[in-house]
Design an enzyme around this catalytic site. Structure first.
Site, PDB file in Angstrom:
ATOM      1  N   GLY A   9       9.697   1.659  -4.035  1.00  0.00           N
ATOM      2  CA  GLY A   9       9.237   2.831  -4.767  1.00  0.00           C
ATOM      3  C   GLY A   9       8.905   3.964  -3.813  1.00  0.00           C
ATOM      4  N   GLY A  31       6.965  -4.127  -3.805  1.00  0.00           N
ATOM      5  CA  GLY A  31       7.538  -4.771  -2.625  1.00  0.00           C
ATOM      6  C   GLY A  31       6.540  -5.315  -1.617  1.00  0.00           C
ATOM      7  N   PRO A  88      -1.448 -12.199   6.078  1.00  0.00           N
ATOM      8  CA  PRO A  88      -0.908 -11.809   7.393  1.00  0.00           C
ATOM      9  C   PRO A  88       0.591 -11.507   7.389  1.00  0.00           C
ATOM     10  CG  PRO A  88      -2.274 -13.773   7.569  1.00  0.00           C
ATOM     11  CD  PRO A  88      -2.137 -13.487   6.109  1.00  0.00           C
ATOM     12  N   THR A  96       2.692 -10.599   4.816  1.00  0.00           N
ATOM     13  CA  THR A  96       3.102  -9.384   4.104  1.00  0.00           C
ATOM     14  C   THR A  96       2.471  -8.147   4.751  1.00  0.00           C
ATOM     15  OG1 THR A  96       1.342  -9.683   2.474  1.00  0.00           O
ATOM     16  CG2 THR A  96       3.510 -10.553   1.905  1.00  0.00           C
ATOM     17  N   GLN A 121       4.447  -4.858   5.998  1.00  0.00           N
ATOM     18  CA  GLN A 121       4.108  -3.478   5.655  1.00  0.00           C
ATOM     19  C   GLN A 121       4.190  -2.590   6.887  1.00  0.00           C
ATOM     20  OE1 GLN A 121       4.243  -2.269   2.759  1.00  0.00           O
ATOM     21  NE2 GLN A 121       2.163  -1.854   2.152  1.00  0.00           N
ATOM     22  N   GLY A 129      -6.603  -0.872   2.503  1.00  0.00           N
ATOM     23  CA  GLY A 129      -5.157  -0.713   2.324  1.00  0.00           C
ATOM     24  C   GLY A 129      -4.459  -0.326   3.606  1.00  0.00           C
ATOM     25  N   GLY A 145      -0.609   0.353   3.378  1.00  0.00           N
ATOM     26  CA  GLY A 145       0.760   0.784   3.098  1.00  0.00           C
ATOM     27  C   GLY A 145       1.065   2.146   3.703  1.00  0.00           C
ATOM     28  N   GLU A 146       0.107   3.031   3.654  1.00  0.00           N
ATOM     29  CA  GLU A 146       0.355   4.403   4.127  1.00  0.00           C
ATOM     30  C   GLU A 146       0.204   4.516   5.639  1.00  0.00           C
ATOM     31  OE1 GLU A 146       1.220   5.977   1.380  1.00  0.00           O
ATOM     32  OE2 GLU A 146       0.113   4.857  -0.138  1.00  0.00           O
TER      33      GLU A 146
HETATM   34 MO1  MOS Z   1       2.526   5.587  -2.455  1.00  0.00          MO
HETATM   35  S1  MOS Z   1       3.346   7.362  -1.847  1.00  0.00           S
HETATM   36  O1  MOS Z   1       1.028   6.078  -3.027  1.00  0.00           O
HETATM   37  O2  MOS Z   1       3.610   4.903  -3.516  1.00  0.00           O
END
Ligand code: MOS
Length: 707
Positions: free
Chosen positions: A231, A459, A600, A602, A606, A670, A672-673
């Site tokens: 996404g 994902g 760990p 996943t 990331q 978090g 991811g970013e």
């Molecule tokens: Mo993320 S850009 O908050 O899917």
């Protein structure tokens, strides 16, 4: 073959389903009687449709219907004030090139595709603007829509500093381009009951948008999205094309599947907006920052305002008493942008983290030492202590892993044949969000635990993380736990975005498991059993086939007392060919400082994914528009370059892995970013160290290095 693979507790719970093709994505669902939609799009950039002839398309084999502004099926939400801004097939107005003007529905995808070529449109064209940098030259275009200015201390203090710099940086439009194409399978049945298989980062968001646009109750709408093929932010919104498919299903009383093309992915589902940013830094000769001014312009569409946190990082990342920022967006004749991984911050961090490197160089200081020297004790923006921050430790670990001491301080001096070698570093940061979510837990007398929440997994491995949290609290092995998500009928959870799912939904998993344990302890006590009795025995003794409980969880007042962020440090080592300007990244060390690492395997993935995305942002990604026509010209995977395996070196991921004492019960933030944020600056800084050339516009392509 499969039985040779040794499973471990950190494996993705759905890993085998994914690699064997058992996992089903929205477009793979088959509903009896499914019909296929194909969108016809505008070939002009701005103006209006003068005539639209769909008669040939209607007569083509297999065509069941054509939707456009001419027949405009009724959409109650479109009639109301305050409804969606982009109302598909609502008027003849054209806002961007590639805007959907008609939807052909046929009995097969191929027939719909053929019929779409038979639609004839004529237009009345208007003058348009798609060239952002050109547009910024017109002062009147810079209307102030955006975010409020920020100031502490003296404005533009950098201008009077002992050492100062002021530079302008640019980034182009980038397009998310997940592997999976966007679309929806919509099935509108009698009594206004609607089922959709969607590609979405939030089943509740999709459900809410459909309810709002069609003015039907939420309960009438079932949204399924168990697996999502990437996404990166583009599926955080229910786009007009999805509304079109629902509209068609209602109008034709048939299920309609609409999957857009790769080229339509460039115009219909958002992008990272281009930005032009000017930064001013001031410092004392001995390396204390005395002024930061960060001004940014981003782009938005002519019909909708999109803003993001481009200048956030400058406000708190470094100790500095004088900081001012501004950010505004300029309407362009393009479709509306959307968040793309590390939204806003990735754009801003490129600039701040390159400028920090530039200043360190001007001061003749090591950029790491300069960062350490200006590392703040408190968040000066919020005037709060950080809940948890281990940046200095991260710097030290990363420096050792990349061999920072072997970096040549003087740029352009480390050469082996035609190759120049260099190392760069940068920092990333993102708000450690935590929202509100509910989870239902069902413990069965066979010893299995089922957890349910309307969360999403685009994902990162949401289910895996949740199962690990539950396993730890309940002391039940992971193989006995299932986490169900991607179904709007389950207890509500927010969209998967802003690096918040593990913190938000994970907390609810923790809380529901804690509640479940005390419920079982009570049952044990009632049955005069020892508190240590096995769950299964307690249920059996109480003649219960199962027990279930639902819990909602959300952040408390701790967020008012502490500033909560996740941090990352990226070290990159590059070589640059002195004759061709080719940049090869040959080592990456990414350190994550995001509290406890719950999952760990996943979590590492990331960081790896973020680094790969970062290579793309730094060296390749750019959505190119031919401004004569306002049309994207590299809207395919042959021309829009993303890293391939040969571009990706060894990625060494390390986590500080210390619990944040305040964020949530797991101490986990978090990530991811932060996996992406700052990465492009580390590459730019490494390229500077290798070549002595400071490239201030992404992507860093050979032509810029050789210029
Ligand atoms: Mo993320 S850009 O908050 O899917």
């Amino acid at each position: 073959m499969m039985d040779q693979y040794k499973k471990d507790d950190n494996d993705r719970v759905d890993g085998i389903d994914k690699v064997t093709g058992k996992a089903k994505y929205f477009a793979e669902y088959k509903v009896p009687g499914t019909t296929y939609g194909v969108l016809v799009t505008s070939s002009i950039t701005k103006g209006s449709i003068s005539s639209l002839d769909t008669s040939f398309a209607m007569k083509a084999p297999g065509v069941l219907g054509v939707l456009s502004h001419l027949n405009k099926p009724s959409v109650p939400g479109y009639e109301q004030a305050g409804g969606p801004v982009m109302k598909i097939f609502y008027s003849n107005k054209i806002y961007f090139n590639g805007q959907p003007i008609a939807l052909i529905v046929a009995d097969t995808f191929e027939r719909a595709t053929y019929a779409a070529t038979l639609v004839k449109a004529t237009y009345s064209k208007e003058e348009f603007h798609t060239d952002f940098e050109q547009r910024l030259k017109d002062e009147s275009a810079k209307k102030t829509i955006g975010q409020p200015d920020y100031k502490r201390g003296v404005e533009n203090a950098y201008q009077t500093a002992e050492v100062k710099l002021e530079e302008t940086y640019t980034i182009p439009i980038e397009t998310h381009n997940p592997m999976e194409l966007h679309g929806i399978l919509a099935d509108w049945r009698a009594n206004n009951m609607v089922t959709v298989h969607a590609k979405t980062q939030g089943v509740k968001t999709t459900q809410g948008t459909i309810a709002n646009v069609f003015k039907i109750p939420m309960e009438n709408i079932q949204v399924n999205s168990e697996f999502v093929g990437g996404g990166f932010g583009m599926a955080l919104k229910t786009w007009p094309l999805e509304i079109a498919a629902v509209m068609a299903s209602k109008h034709l009383a048939k299920p309609v599947k609409l999957v857009i093309t790769r080229s339509q992915m460039f115009t219909m589902v958002g992008n990272r907006p281009a930005a032009v940013q000017t930064i001013g830094l001031g410092a004392t000769k001995d390396g204390k920052l005395t002024g930061i001014t960060h001004r940014a312009f981003g782009e938005t569409s002519s019909y909708e305002t999109f803003t993001e946190g481009v200048v956030n990082m400058a406000k708190f990342m470094y100790q500095c008493d004088n900081v001012n920022t501004s950010y505004s967006v300029v309407p362009m004749d393009l479709s509306t942008p959307i968040w793309m991984r590390g939204p806003g911050e990735a754009t801003g961090a490129f600039v701040l983290e390159c400028a920090i490197d530039e200043m360190a160089h001007a001061l003749n200081m090591d950029p790491l030492e300069f960062r350490m020297k200006n590392d703040p004790e408190l968040d000066q923006q919020k005037k709060l202590p950080f809940s948890d921050k281990n940046i200095k430790e991260a710097y030290r670990i990363g420096a050792e892993k990349i061999g920072w001491s072997g970096r040549n301080k003087l740029p352009g001096k480390l050469q082996d044949g035609p190759w120049l070698y260099g190392k760069g570093v940068s920092t990333g940061v993102f708000n450690a969000n935590r929202g509100k979510a509910s989870v239902k837990a069902i413990l069965k007398s066979d010893g299995t635990l089922l957890l349910q929440s309307a969360a999403s997994d685009i994902g990162p491995g949401t289910g895996t993380g949740m199962v690990l949290i539950a396993s730890k609290v309940m002391d039940i092995p992971v193989e006995k736990i299932t986490f169900e998500l991607g179904d709007s009928s389950l207890p509500p959870a927010p969209s998967q975005g802003g690096s918040a799912t593990l913190s938000t939904v994970g907390s609810a998993v923790n809380d529901v498991c804690v509640a479940l344990k005390s419920m079982i302890a009570e049952l044990a006590a009632n049955a005069n059993m020892a508190t240590t009795a096995k769950y299964v025995d307690v249920l059996k003794k109480n003649n219960l086939p199962m027990v279930e409980i639902t819990k909602q969880s959300q952040a408390g007042s701790e967020r008012e007392k502490y500033s909560m962020y996740s941090f990352s440090i990226h070290f990159v080592s590059v070589r640059v060919h002195s004759l061709t300007g080719e940049v090869r990244i040959h080592r990456i060390v990414s350190i994550g400082d995001s509290g406890t690492i719950v999952s760990p395997k996943t979590a590492r993935s990331q960081m790896v994914g973020g680094a790969v995305g970062g290579i793309g942002m730094a060296l390749m990604e750019e959505s190119v528009i031919d401004h004569r026509y306002g049309r994207y010209i590299n809207n395919n995977f042959a021309d829009y370059h993303v890293p391939v395996h040969a571009d990706v070196p060894e990625i060494d991921v390390h986590f500080i892995n210390k619990p944040d004492p305040y964020i949530n019960p797991m101490g986990a933030k978090g990530m991811g970013e932060i996996a992406l944020i700052g990465f492009s600056a580390a590459v730019a800084n490494a390229v500077f160290n290798a070549t002595g050339k400071r490239i201030r516009s992404l992507p860093i392509t050979p032509d810029k290095i050789l210029a």
